[in-house]
Design a protein around this motif. Structure first.
Motif, PDB file in Angstrom:
ATOM      1  N   ALA A 242       0.838  -1.200   0.000  1.00 53.54           N
ATOM      2  CA  ALA A 242       0.000   0.000   0.000  1.00 53.54           C
ATOM      3  C   ALA A 242       0.876   1.254   0.000  1.00 53.54           C
ATOM      4  CB  ALA A 242      -0.935   0.012   1.200  1.00 53.54           C
ATOM      5  N   VAL A 243       0.220   2.388  -0.179  1.00 51.56           N
ATOM      6  CA  VAL A 243       0.899   3.689  -0.163  1.00 51.56           C
ATOM      7  C   VAL A 243       0.714   4.302   1.217  1.00 51.56           C
ATOM      8  CG1 VAL A 243       0.942   5.990  -1.172  1.00 51.56           C
ATOM      9  CG2 VAL A 243       0.482   4.015  -2.618  1.00 51.56           C
ATOM     10  N   PRO A 244       1.772   4.786   1.879  1.00 49.12           N
ATOM     11  CA  PRO A 244       1.617   5.388   3.212  1.00 49.12           C
ATOM     12  C   PRO A 244       0.744   6.636   3.153  1.00 49.12           C
ATOM     13  CG  PRO A 244       3.813   5.791   2.340  1.00 49.12           C
ATOM     14  CD  PRO A 244       3.170   4.819   1.409  1.00 49.12           C
ATOM     15  N   THR A 245       0.050   6.912   4.263  1.00 48.94           N
ATOM     16  CA  THR A 245      -0.847   8.071   4.301  1.00 48.94           C
ATOM     17  C   THR A 245      -0.081   9.389   4.251  1.00 48.94           C
ATOM     18  OG1 THR A 245      -0.840   7.984   6.726  1.00 48.94           O
ATOM     19  CG2 THR A 245      -2.614   6.831   5.587  1.00 48.94           C
ATOM     20  N   THR A 246       1.210   9.354   4.500  1.00 44.57           N
ATOM     21  CA  THR A 246       1.998  10.591   4.412  1.00 44.57           C
ATOM     22  C   THR A 246       2.285  10.978   2.965  1.00 44.57           C
ATOM     23  OG1 THR A 246       4.016   9.262   4.622  1.00 44.57           O
ATOM     24  CG2 THR A 246       3.102  10.196   6.635  1.00 44.57           C
ATOM     25  N   ARG A 247       2.033  10.022   2.056  1.00 45.82           N
ATOM     26  CA  ARG A 247       2.241  10.327   0.646  1.00 45.82           C
ATOM     27  C   ARG A 247       1.222  11.372   0.195  1.00 45.82           C
ATOM     28  NH1 ARG A 247       4.344   6.698  -2.917  1.00 45.82           N
ATOM     29  NH2 ARG A 247       5.596   6.050  -1.128  1.00 45.82           N
ATOM     30  N   LYS A 248       1.599  12.217  -0.746  1.00 46.72           N
ATOM     31  CA  LYS A 248       0.701  13.245  -1.266  1.00 46.72           C
ATOM     32  C   LYS A 248       0.572  13.113  -2.779  1.00 46.72           C
ATOM     33  CE  LYS A 248       1.544  16.736   2.325  1.00 46.72           C
ATOM     34  NZ  LYS A 248       1.952  18.139   2.604  1.00 46.72           N
ATOM     35  N   VAL A 249      -0.541  13.589  -3.269  1.00 47.13           N
ATOM     36  CA  VAL A 249      -0.782  13.663  -4.702  1.00 47.13           C
ATOM     37  C   VAL A 249      -1.048  15.116  -5.044  1.00 47.13           C
ATOM     38  CG1 VAL A 249      -2.289  12.965  -6.596  1.00 47.13           C
ATOM     39  CG2 VAL A 249      -1.704  11.322  -4.812  1.00 47.13           C
ATOM     40  N   ASN A 250      -0.147  15.688  -5.849  1.00 46.66           N
ATOM     41  CA  ASN A 250      -0.254  17.117  -6.185  1.00 46.66           C
ATOM     42  C   ASN A 250      -0.440  17.950  -4.920  1.00 46.66           C
ATOM     43  OD1 ASN A 250      -0.852  15.738  -8.813  1.00 46.66           O
ATOM     44  ND2 ASN A 250      -0.951  17.856  -9.511  1.00 46.66           N
ATOM     45  N   ASN A 251       0.398  17.561  -3.895  1.00 41.29           N
ATOM     46  CA  ASN A 251       0.440  18.293  -2.638  1.00 41.29           C
ATOM     47  C   ASN A 251      -0.832  18.125  -1.802  1.00 41.29           C
ATOM     48  OD1 ASN A 251       2.234  19.760  -0.988  1.00 41.29           O
ATOM     49  ND2 ASN A 251       1.111  21.660  -1.385  1.00 41.29           N
ATOM     50  N   LYS A 252      -1.640  17.134  -2.111  1.00 41.02           N
ATOM     51  CA  LYS A 252      -2.825  16.854  -1.312  1.00 41.02           C
ATOM     52  C   LYS A 252      -2.606  15.523  -0.583  1.00 41.02           C
ATOM     53  CE  LYS A 252      -6.330  19.400  -3.902  1.00 41.02           C
ATOM     54  NZ  LYS A 252      -7.693  19.352  -4.480  1.00 41.02           N
ATOM     55  N   ALA A 253      -2.852  15.517   0.758  1.00 37.51           N
ATOM     56  CA  ALA A 253      -2.595  14.335   1.577  1.00 37.51           C
ATOM     57  C   ALA A 253      -3.546  13.200   1.222  1.00 37.51           C
ATOM     58  CB  ALA A 253      -2.740  14.690   3.055  1.00 37.51           C
ATOM     59  N   LEU A 254      -3.030  11.913   1.420  1.00 38.82           N
ATOM     60  CA  LEU A 254      -3.836  10.727   1.128  1.00 38.82           C
ATOM     61  C   LEU A 254      -4.599  10.244   2.355  1.00 38.82           C
ATOM     62  CD1 LEU A 254      -1.363   8.693  -1.078  1.00 38.82           C
ATOM     63  CD2 LEU A 254      -3.461   9.807  -1.819  1.00 38.82           C
ATOM     64  N   SER A 255      -4.728  11.109   3.372  1.00 42.27           N
ATOM     65  CA  SER A 255      -5.462  10.708   4.566  1.00 42.27           C
ATOM     66  C   SER A 255      -6.952  10.585   4.305  1.00 42.27           C
ATOM     67  CB  SER A 255      -5.218  11.730   5.682  1.00 42.27           C
ATOM     68  OG  SER A 255      -5.550  13.043   5.230  1.00 42.27           O
ATOM     69  N   ALA A 256      -7.407  11.076   3.172  1.00 43.17           N
ATOM     70  CA  ALA A 256      -8.808  10.961   2.767  1.00 43.17           C
ATOM     71  C   ALA A 256      -8.849  10.883   1.251  1.00 43.17           C
ATOM     72  CB  ALA A 256      -9.620  12.146   3.287  1.00 43.17           C
ATOM     73  N   ASP A 257     -10.050  10.668   0.720  1.00 41.14           N
ATOM     74  CA  ASP A 257     -10.181  10.642  -0.731  1.00 41.14           C
ATOM     75  C   ASP A 257      -9.768  11.983  -1.316  1.00 41.14           C
ATOM     76  OD1 ASP A 257     -11.111   8.081  -0.575  1.00 41.14           O
ATOM     77  OD2 ASP A 257     -13.234   8.643  -0.685  1.00 41.14           O
ATOM     78  N   ILE A 258      -9.162  11.922  -2.499  1.00 43.25           N
ATOM     79  CA  ILE A 258      -8.663  13.132  -3.161  1.00 43.25           C
ATOM     80  C   ILE A 258      -9.413  13.336  -4.468  1.00 43.25           C
ATOM     81  CG2 ILE A 258      -6.667  14.185  -4.280  1.00 43.25           C
ATOM     82  CD1 ILE A 258      -4.904  12.722  -2.321  1.00 43.25           C
ATOM     83  N   THR A 259      -9.803  14.566  -4.675  1.00 47.32           N
ATOM     84  CA  THR A 259     -10.397  14.951  -5.947  1.00 47.32           C
ATOM     85  C   THR A 259      -9.565  16.087  -6.516  1.00 47.32           C
ATOM     86  OG1 THR A 259     -12.623  14.355  -5.196  1.00 47.32           O
ATOM     87  CG2 THR A 259     -12.465  15.787  -7.117  1.00 47.32           C
ATOM     88  N   LEU A 260      -8.939  15.826  -7.628  1.00 46.48           N
ATOM     89  CA  LEU A 260      -8.102  16.837  -8.265  1.00 46.48           C
ATOM     90  C   LEU A 260      -8.891  17.538  -9.362  1.00 46.48           C
ATOM     91  CD1 LEU A 260      -4.750  14.841  -8.629  1.00 46.48           C
ATOM     92  CD2 LEU A 260      -5.339  16.494  -6.866  1.00 46.48           C
ATOM     93  N   ASP A 261      -8.647  18.846  -9.468  1.00 50.68           N
ATOM     94  CA  ASP A 261      -9.248  19.573 -10.589  1.00 50.68           C
ATOM     95  C   ASP A 261      -8.132  19.994 -11.537  1.00 50.68           C
ATOM     96  OD1 ASP A 261      -8.006  21.729  -9.346  1.00 50.68           O
ATOM     97  OD2 ASP A 261      -9.849  22.413  -8.380  1.00 50.68           O
ATOM     98  N   ALA A 262      -8.542  20.641 -12.585  1.00 50.47           N
ATOM     99  CA  ALA A 262      -7.566  21.035 -13.611  1.00 50.47           C
ATOM    100  C   ALA A 262      -6.476  21.918 -13.034  1.00 50.47           C
ATOM    101  CB  ALA A 262      -8.277  21.740 -14.760  1.00 50.47           C
ATOM    102  N   ALA A 263      -6.860  22.775 -12.089  1.00 47.82           N
ATOM    103  CA  ALA A 263      -5.861  23.684 -11.514  1.00 47.82           C
ATOM    104  C   ALA A 263      -4.809  22.918 -10.736  1.00 47.82           C
ATOM    105  CB  ALA A 263      -6.562  24.699 -10.606  1.00 47.82           C
ATOM    106  N   ASP A 264      -5.218  21.759 -10.087  1.00 47.73           N
ATOM    107  CA  ASP A 264      -4.272  20.972  -9.299  1.00 47.73           C
ATOM    108  C   ASP A 264      -3.197  20.342 -10.168  1.00 47.73           C
ATOM    109  OD1 ASP A 264      -5.552  21.414  -6.813  1.00 47.73           O
ATOM    110  OD2 ASP A 264      -7.061  19.911  -7.316  1.00 47.73           O
ATOM    111  N   VAL A 265      -3.531  20.093 -11.402  1.00 45.23           N
ATOM    112  CA  VAL A 265      -2.559  19.457 -12.294  1.00 45.23           C
ATOM    113  C   VAL A 265      -2.081  20.429 -13.376  1.00 45.23           C
ATOM    114  CG1 VAL A 265      -3.446  17.144 -11.893  1.00 45.23           C
ATOM    115  CG2 VAL A 265      -4.449  18.539 -13.708  1.00 45.23           C
ATOM    116  N   SER A 266      -2.302  21.732 -13.106  1.00 39.53           N
ATOM    117  CA  SER A 266      -1.884  22.791 -14.059  1.00 39.53           C
ATOM    118  C   SER A 266      -2.431  22.489 -15.455  1.00 39.53           C
ATOM    119  CB  SER A 266      -0.362  22.896 -14.102  1.00 39.53           C
ATOM    120  OG  SER A 266       0.150  23.222 -12.825  1.00 39.53           O
ATOM    121  N   ALA A 267      -3.707  22.186 -15.499  1.00 34.52           N
ATOM    122  CA  ALA A 267      -4.343  21.860 -16.765  1.00 34.52           C
ATOM    123  C   ALA A 267      -5.575  22.735 -16.977  1.00 34.52           C
ATOM    124  CB  ALA A 267      -4.754  20.387 -16.789  1.00 34.52           C
TER     125      ALA A 267
END
Length: 294
Positions: A190-215
């Motif tokens: 598994a991926v540790p909860t300290t890992r981040k996706v586009n600077n958002k923590a994985l401690s909960a579900d993540i929803t990225l928008d276009a701005a989060d991925v510079s798109a």
């Protein structure tokens, strides 16, 4: 006893064996009673009377059976067990007994209370208290697990408790249960909860928008055309003139400079030349009059 048998009687002649007397001497008697051994003088019947008939499978012993032994055997009788010296049969109960040198019971006396107490057994009823972890006593049986210290579980309770346990040989993610186990994210792929996706923590579900991925979001439009697919804009889409358009036959690929001739007009120089010598005046009626002066 008289038997009729065929007998061939032989003897040894001093000059040698002359054969069967029956064949040589025809007047010999034909019965055992009248036959006589030449050596002993006994008749054959007398000699046979002193012999024992042979029995198949049995032979004569060389141990002589004496008259003393026969007398001793004749005096033997069936053994009768002597009566007990204690007085015969005893009723059921607890007895103290003694025996003689032959092992026979000589006395049998009922056991009394004093005999029992002499062995160290209490004279009165013994009351036992329930034991515990430090004091011995009666052990209680419990039918379930608990924290009591004065008893033990029954087999059924023990089995029931053990049925809910995990065997020590069991492993968790290939780690033995012989000690406490601490699993990390890598142990469970598994991926540790300290890992981040586009600077958002994985401690909960993540929803990225276009701005989060510079798109650019797919809802964005270019000149009212959606970005859900590639966009191709024409000059009309940007309110522009296409580069293929011309002005007075001159391409718009660069800045255009038109002259009077490009628009079928006179140049200023031509007009100035044509106006040279013309006089403009307004008469009394207010009308413009043009006169030429050369």
């Amino acid at each position: 006893m008289s038997k009729s048998v065929s007998v061939g009687l032989f003897y040894k002649h001093p000059l040698g064996d002359v054969g069967s007397l029956a064949a040589k001497v025809p007047f010999l008697p034909k019965t055992l009673a009248n036959l006589v051994y030449l050596t002993t003088g006994l008749t054959v019947e007398q000699a046979l009377a002193n012999k024992v008939d042979a029995v198949s499978g049995k032979g004569l012993s060389t141990n002589d059976f004496t008259n003393d032994e026969k007398t001793k055997l004749s005096s033997l009788q069936n053994y009768t067990h002597p009566d007990s010296a204690s007085g015969g049969n005893k009723t059921s109960g607890l007895y103290k007994i003694t025996t003689d040198k032959h092992g026979h019971i000589s006395t049998a006396v009922a056991v009394e209370k004093s005999d029992i107490t002499a062995l160290g057994i209490p004279a009165s009823d013994t009351t036992y208290e329930t034991g515990n972890a430090t004091t011995p006593g009666i052990t209680k049986l419990y039918t379930a697990t608990g924290s009591n210290t004065d008893g033990a579980m029954t087999q059924a309770a023990t089995k029931s408790a053990l049925d809910d346990k995990v065997p020590a040989s069991r492993k968790v993610n290939n780690k033995a249960l012989s000690a406490d186990i601490t699993l990390d994210a890598t142990d469970v792929s598994a991926v540790p909860t300290t890992r981040k996706v586009n600077n958002k923590a994985l401690s909960a579900d993540i929803t990225l928008d276009a701005a989060d991925v510079s798109a650019v979001p797919t809802t964005r439009k270019v000149n009212n055309k959606a970005l859900s697919a590639d966009v191709t804009l024409s000059a009309a889409d940007v309110s522009a003139v296409p580069t293929s358009r011309k002005v007075n036959n001159k391409a718009l690929s660069a800045d255009i400079t038109l002259t009077a001739s490009d628009v079928s007009a006179y140049s200023k120089t031509q007009i100035d030349g044509m106006l040279n010598g013309l006089i403009f005046s307004v008469n009394s009626d207010g009308i413009l009059e043009v006169t030429y002066s050369n």
